[in-house]
Design a protein around this motif. Sequence first.
Motif, short mmCIF file in Angstrom:
data_model
loop_
_atom_site.label_atom_id
_atom_site.label_comp_id
_atom_site.label_asym_id
_atom_site.label_seq_id
_atom_site.Cartn_x
_atom_site.Cartn_y
_atom_site.Cartn_z
N ALA A 257 17.48 -7.30 -10.68
CA ALA A 257 17.91 -5.98 -10.23
C ALA A 257 16.96 -5.43 -9.18
N LEU A 258 17.50 -4.52 -8.37
CA LEU A 258 16.71 -3.71 -7.46
C LEU A 258 16.57 -2.34 -8.10
N LEU A 259 15.32 -1.92 -8.30
CA LEU A 259 15.03 -0.67 -8.99
C LEU A 259 14.37 0.33 -8.05
N ARG A 260 14.75 1.61 -8.16
CA ARG A 260 14.07 2.68 -7.43
C ARG A 260 13.18 3.43 -8.41
N LEU A 261 11.95 3.77 -7.97
CA LEU A 261 10.98 4.41 -8.85
C LEU A 261 10.90 5.90 -8.56
N THR A 262 11.06 6.69 -9.61
CA THR A 262 10.87 8.13 -9.53
C THR A 262 9.43 8.43 -9.91
N PRO A 263 8.72 9.20 -9.10
CA PRO A 263 7.28 9.40 -9.35
C PRO A 263 7.02 10.11 -10.68
N PHE B 26 0.86 -1.18 0.00
CA PHE B 26 0.00 0.00 0.00
C PHE B 26 0.90 1.23 0.00
N VAL B 27 0.57 2.19 -0.83
CA VAL B 27 1.37 3.41 -0.89
C VAL B 27 0.93 4.36 0.22
N TRP C 197 -1.52 8.87 -4.71
CA TRP C 197 -1.39 7.42 -4.68
C TRP C 197 -1.69 6.83 -3.31
N ARG C 198 -1.90 7.63 -2.28
CA ARG C 198 -2.03 7.07 -0.94
C ARG C 198 -3.19 6.09 -0.86
N GLY C 199 -2.92 4.93 -0.27
CA GLY C 199 -3.93 3.90 -0.12
C GLY C 199 -4.07 2.99 -1.31
N ASP C 200 -3.40 3.31 -2.42
CA ASP C 200 -3.49 2.47 -3.61
C ASP C 200 -2.67 1.20 -3.42
N VAL C 201 -3.10 0.13 -4.07
CA VAL C 201 -2.43 -1.17 -3.98
C VAL C 201 -1.53 -1.35 -5.20
N ARG D 138 8.18 -2.78 -2.66
CA ARG D 138 8.29 -2.29 -1.28
C ARG D 138 8.39 -0.77 -1.28
N GLN D 139 7.94 -0.17 -0.18
CA GLN D 139 8.15 1.25 0.04
C GLN D 139 9.28 1.41 1.05
N GLY D 140 10.31 2.15 0.66
CA GLY D 140 11.47 2.30 1.50
C GLY D 140 11.31 3.37 2.56
N PRO D 141 12.23 3.40 3.53
CA PRO D 141 12.17 4.42 4.58
C PRO D 141 12.35 5.84 4.04
N ASP D 142 12.90 5.96 2.82
CA ASP D 142 13.04 7.28 2.20
C ASP D 142 11.78 7.70 1.44
N GLY D 143 10.75 6.85 1.46
CA GLY D 143 9.50 7.17 0.78
C GLY D 143 9.46 6.73 -0.66
#
Length: 378
Positions: A368-374, A300-301, A309-313, A351-356
Amino acid sequence: MPSRCHAPSLALFAALMAGCAGADAPLTPQERTGLTATPVVEGLAQPWSLAFLPDGEWLVTERGGALRRIVDGQLRDTPVTGVPAVVAQGQGGLFDVLPHPRFADNRQLYLSYAKACGDGGATTAVGRGVYRDGELREFQDLFVAESACTDTAKHFGGRIVIDDDGYLFLTIGDRGQRERAQDNSEHGGSVLRLHDDGRVPEDNPLVGDAEARPEIWSWGHRNPQGLALHPDSGEPWLNEHGPRGGDEINRVEAGVNYGWPVITYGREYYGPSIGQEKKDGYAQPLHYWTPSIAPSGMVFVTSERYPGWRGDVLSGALKLTHLNRVRFDGLEAEEELRYLTDRGDRIRDVRQGPDGHLYLLTDSPRGALLRLTPPEAG
């Protein structure tokens, strides 16, 4: 194995009947662009799960049995020692990694995995040890699904969460033998609820039924491979694989039968129908995918980095290779959006990281481990 029926309480019966009221047709998915995926770490061998430790270290499970360390953004060459032996055959292997909610104090780390059993078989197990500086010590199994032992090598489930009350939830698939999901005398095709030390809570719905397994919280599941806690209610939700169509998102409630294989929106791989789409006494999914996306990993975001996006799955998609987003209004799915479709990545975990930021694991021998830019909007 016979289907078994239990008489629920009035409150449970009302909740179950609300879930059985019927699901609408699947949403029409919309493809979206603008979400950028940047590699953080590469060279992972079929990564399965990601965990963030409070001291800044990240841990990644590889299905073959290695627990990898990411320290200061760098993948360490040497895996964590003390990890249990896993059965890395078929869909089996090392699954989820989860730090205890009080990890900073007790250093307890949980792993779920495929454990050898019987004569060449495997089953789903969960255990914990004490983790520090690349060593997992005193690892002990807390629960082993002995009744789900089989040599089919598929549908292990294997996702774990610990809720705000300290209960551990573990998903177990039907092990490729669908009748297990309606038989509460064994663990296959169910979600289990345990204390964080493996004990059975006295208020589990089947406690006191001599013919049922007391660890079972809900049943009628096929192969749940995503599990997350709702940010408002704290309840576990899951996604699970259907056969040919009929992948689902479900809110996991005590004593509820989610229907597999009696009800399903999926079909046999060779075409014919399997069961009914709806039937009294069996809960409808909150959302389903037809055709199948093969969902795995779920979050959940809650981050403010992703406006709207808050609450979206969010779910990874292994078959249709994208990041899936379903927008809910309460329990009603309102919109389905698909991102990163052009990359062709099988996404195993989200996953959502501690950095948001949101992070993905791609399921590949060169994962790979990928980070998503909004994206800029929506």
